[in-house]
Design a protein around this motif. Structure first.
Motif, short mmCIF file in Angstrom:
data_model
loop_
_atom_site.label_atom_id
_atom_site.label_comp_id
_atom_site.label_asym_id
_atom_site.label_seq_id
_atom_site.Cartn_x
_atom_site.Cartn_y
_atom_site.Cartn_z
N VAL A 96 0.86 -1.18 0.00
CA VAL A 96 0.00 0.00 0.00
C VAL A 96 0.90 1.23 0.00
O VAL A 96 1.71 1.41 0.92
N CYS A 97 0.76 2.07 -1.01
CA CYS A 97 1.64 3.23 -1.14
C CYS A 97 0.82 4.50 -1.21
O CYS A 97 -0.10 4.63 -2.03
N GLY A 98 1.16 5.48 -0.36
CA GLY A 98 0.52 6.78 -0.41
C GLY A 98 1.21 7.69 -1.39
O GLY A 98 2.17 7.30 -2.07
N ALA A 99 0.69 8.91 -1.48
CA ALA A 99 1.32 9.92 -2.33
C ALA A 99 2.61 10.37 -1.64
O ALA A 99 3.20 9.64 -0.85
N ARG A 100 3.04 11.59 -1.90
CA ARG A 100 4.23 12.09 -1.22
C ARG A 100 4.01 12.10 0.29
O ARG A 100 2.88 12.21 0.76
N GLU A 101 5.10 12.02 1.04
CA GLU A 101 5.02 11.89 2.50
C GLU A 101 4.16 12.99 3.11
O GLU A 101 4.32 14.16 2.79
N GLY A 102 3.23 12.59 3.97
CA GLY A 102 2.37 13.53 4.67
C GLY A 102 1.09 13.89 3.96
O GLY A 102 0.23 14.57 4.52
N GLU A 103 0.91 13.43 2.70
CA GLU A 103 -0.25 13.86 1.91
C GLU A 103 -1.39 12.84 1.93
O GLU A 103 -2.52 13.20 1.60
N THR A 104 -1.13 11.60 2.26
CA THR A 104 -2.17 10.59 2.32
C THR A 104 -2.43 10.25 3.79
O THR A 104 -1.56 9.68 4.45
N VAL A 105 -3.61 10.62 4.28
CA VAL A 105 -3.90 10.54 5.71
C VAL A 105 -5.05 9.57 5.94
O VAL A 105 -6.12 9.69 5.34
N ILE A 106 -4.84 8.60 6.83
CA ILE A 106 -5.91 7.74 7.32
C ILE A 106 -6.26 8.24 8.72
O ILE A 106 -5.45 8.13 9.64
N ASP A 107 -7.44 8.81 8.85
CA ASP A 107 -7.86 9.43 10.11
C ASP A 107 -8.77 8.47 10.85
O ASP A 107 -9.89 8.19 10.42
N ALA A 108 -8.28 7.96 11.98
CA ALA A 108 -9.03 6.95 12.74
C ALA A 108 -9.76 7.54 13.93
O ALA A 108 -10.23 6.80 14.79
#
Length: 609
Positions: free
Chosen positions: A345-357
């Motif tokens: 599982v890969c997000g965009a650039r660091e800090g830009e893809t957020v999973i808010d729990a």
């Protein structure tokens, strides 16, 4: 003693509160529920409440046992009922395992203003007591007191600052001096502190905002508190698009020239205070149009396939697939998100893809984890995990769980709260991540690689903990504000090297096991810099230790160990050998030790080297 303190406090017109430690290592029956909790602790709390009617019952040291063991619900119910019978207020903090009236974070100011009443609790130094080995650099300065106080008040909190007197009751000048200097500033600017309320924005590293309510003919004032040395201009939280500025003055009421601009309020600097200057502003909020731009859902894909949620993409992915997630915040996912065998599982650039729990974090019970790596080769990269249940003292809370997942990888992620927990996972890689108010816990894992991570704890947990297993490499990590920085327990052939650690009680702790090495680490301002506890064939080589109570402690019958070429400064004791057998020490250098360079208590007939 409590009666004398109670009478003096009431006589001075102050409210009286009591601190109570649930933990009591000195009591012969602790922690037995019948012999300690029921027979001693609960009756003693009831006696204190009946005799002194404390407005605040401030609990502490609840870790290690839950509410039923401590009888917390019954204790607090009895306290509240006793106070209500007298028509008095009762307040409790968040260390009783029951819903609190206020929360009490320790030493670290919350990044965001808490939603319920709160106070920051900390000492004038690293500890809550008088420590004769602590020097000026270990104590808060007047500037740091004002810095902390203004940030806390701007975020709507209270500052509970502990003083550590000497045995004769006198306050050391290293504490009283900064307190008096800060107190003069606080007294002069009391209207910006006492009775103020938070502004819509608390401020930033250099400027804090509070609001003094209108009284009589005096208008409501926004106080912009500018810390000494900060060249913050303009005040960006008071821009001309949102605020109509009527007047600006210094603390004494002298008008100041200003310019209201789109990027903030520019003010001609008043005479600078050596702690902080305060600019007083009369302003009115402009009415803003309510326009909400249409939300664009973040992109989730597996190859050419597109999905609306991460969960749907993971369910459709197979070994060798990569789930790519675009920039955005994912707040409505069903947790835990399970990463299956062989899926990355890969997000965009660091800090830009957020999973808010945060929504799921309020579930009862909370989810097993936010992300579950549940198969060989599962991995995640460039994700930010926000709002996971926070680790509570020694009790971890899962943000990421690796469960029997050989070859799993966690890289370049930011975890805000919670911890990474891995069990029975061989060849695990945890690399270049940041853990804020959390850490890394491994159990029965072989050949793990924990490298290049940044960890900041809550002062009550272990930053990086490896228990059981063998062959771990813990290298190049920065660990701050943990109770124990890095701990290998019952582990074998582990290598701890090149780490930078600042902790409370233990910096690096090698406990039990065999063949473990600590090489080239830097440990600062920690009670026990490097501890070798039990086990055999352990080695401490080339480590740098400064400002510790004890640089290296060798204890609990370590056998066939070595301490070679280590260096330390400003440690009360450089090297302490406490029951070690066949232990070799050579080439260690200690400078500016407070008491002694070396203390040796060998086992009778078993020492050599």
């Amino acid at each position: 003693m409590i009666a004398e303190l109670h009478n003096a406090t009431r006589g001075a017109g102050l409210e009286f509160g009591l601190y109570y430690s649930l933990l009591d290592w000195a009591h012969e029956a602790y922690p037995d529920r019948a012999g300690y909790v029921d027979a001693f602790m609960r009756p003693q709390i009831n006696e204190l409440v009946e005799r002194f009617a404390p407005a605040v019952l401030w609990g502490d040291a609840q870790w290690g046992h839950g509410p039923e063991h401590w009888r917390s619900p019954q204790i607090i119910q009895e306290y509240r009922e006793a106070m209500a019978r007298r028509g008095l207020t009762s307040l409790i903090n968040d260390r009783w395992w029951v819903p609190p009236d206020f929360i009490s974070p320790e030493y670290d100011v919350p990044a965001d203003p808490p939603a319920i009443p709160w106070e920051l609790c900390r000492g004038m130094t690293h500890s809550f007591c008088y420590n004769r080995a602590e020097r000026e650099e270990h104590h808060l300065s007047a500037f740091q007191i004002v810095d902390l106080l203004t940030e806390i008040v701007a975020k709507g909190g209270n500052f509970l600052l502990n003083i550590g007197p000497r045995a004769d009751g006198t306050i050391p000048e290293l504490q009283s001096g900064p307190l008096r200097e800060a107190g003069r500033w606080i007294n002069k600017h009391a209207a910006a502190i006492d009775g103020s309320r938070p502004f819509e924005a608390w401020g930033d590293a250099g400027v804090r905002y509070t609001v003094t309510p209108a009284t009589g003919d005096a208008p409501e004032l926004i106080n912009a508190i500018q810390l000494a040395g900060d060249k913050h201009a303009p005040f960006m939280h008071l821009d001309s698009q949102r605020w109509e500025i009527t007047s600006v003055s210094d603390w004494d009421g002298a008008p100041l020239e200003f310019e209201s601009r789109p990027d903030g309020l520019a003010v001609q600097s008043a005479e600078e205070d050596k702690l902080a200057s305060v600019v007083r502003i009369v302003a009115r909020a402009r009415k803003q149009p309510s326009v909400s731009p249409p939300a664009t859902p973040p992109r989730v894909s597996v190859g050419e396939r597109r999905f609306e949620t991460i969960g749907e993409a993971l369910a459709a992915a197979g070994p060798g697939d990569t789930v790519e997630i675009g920039a955005g915040v994912f707040a409505d996912e069903t947790l835990p998100l399970t990463v299956p065998t062989g899926v990355a599982v890969c997000g965009a650039r660091e800090g830009e893809t957020v999973i808010d729990a945060r929504g799921a974090g309020g579930m009862s019970p909370p989810p097993l984890a936010v992300l579950l790596l549940d198969g060989a080769g599962a991995g995640i990269e460039r994700l930010t995990i926000r709002g996971a249940p926070k680790a509570h003292h020694f009790l971890p809370a899962n943000a990421i769980l690796c469960r029997a997942a050989p070859g799993a990888r966690v890289e370049s992620c930011l975890v805000e709260g919670g911890v990474l927990i891995a069990t029975e996972s061989k060849d695990l890689v945890v690399k270049d991540n940041a853990f804020l108010d959390g850490g890394i816990w491994l159990r029965d894992c072989d050949d793990a690689r924990i490298t290049g991570n940044r960890q900041r704890g809550n002062r009550w947990s272990v930053g990086i903990a490896v228990e059981g297993g063998q062959g771990a490499v813990v290298s190049g990590n920065i660990v701050e504000d943990a109770l124990a920085g890095i701990r290998l327990k019952s582990h074998s052939d582990g290598k701890v090297s090149g780490n930078n650690v600042t902790a409370r009680w233990w910096g690096i702790h090698l406990e039990g096991g065999s063949g473990n090495q600590a090489r080239g680490n830097t440990v600062r301002e920690t009670m026990r810099g490097l501890t070798l506890s039990g086990g055999s064939g352990v080695e401490a080589r080339g480590n740098q230790l400064s400002g510790c109570d004890t640089g290296i402690l060798v204890e609990a019958r370590v056998e066939d160990g070595q301490a070679l070429g280590n260096e330390g400064s400003r440690c009360r004791i450089g090297l302490m050998l406490w029951e070690a057998t066949r232990f070799q020490e050579e080439g260690n250098r200690w400078s500016d030790s407070f008491d002694r360079d070396r203390y040796d208590r060998r086992l009778e007939g078993g020492a050599s080297g």
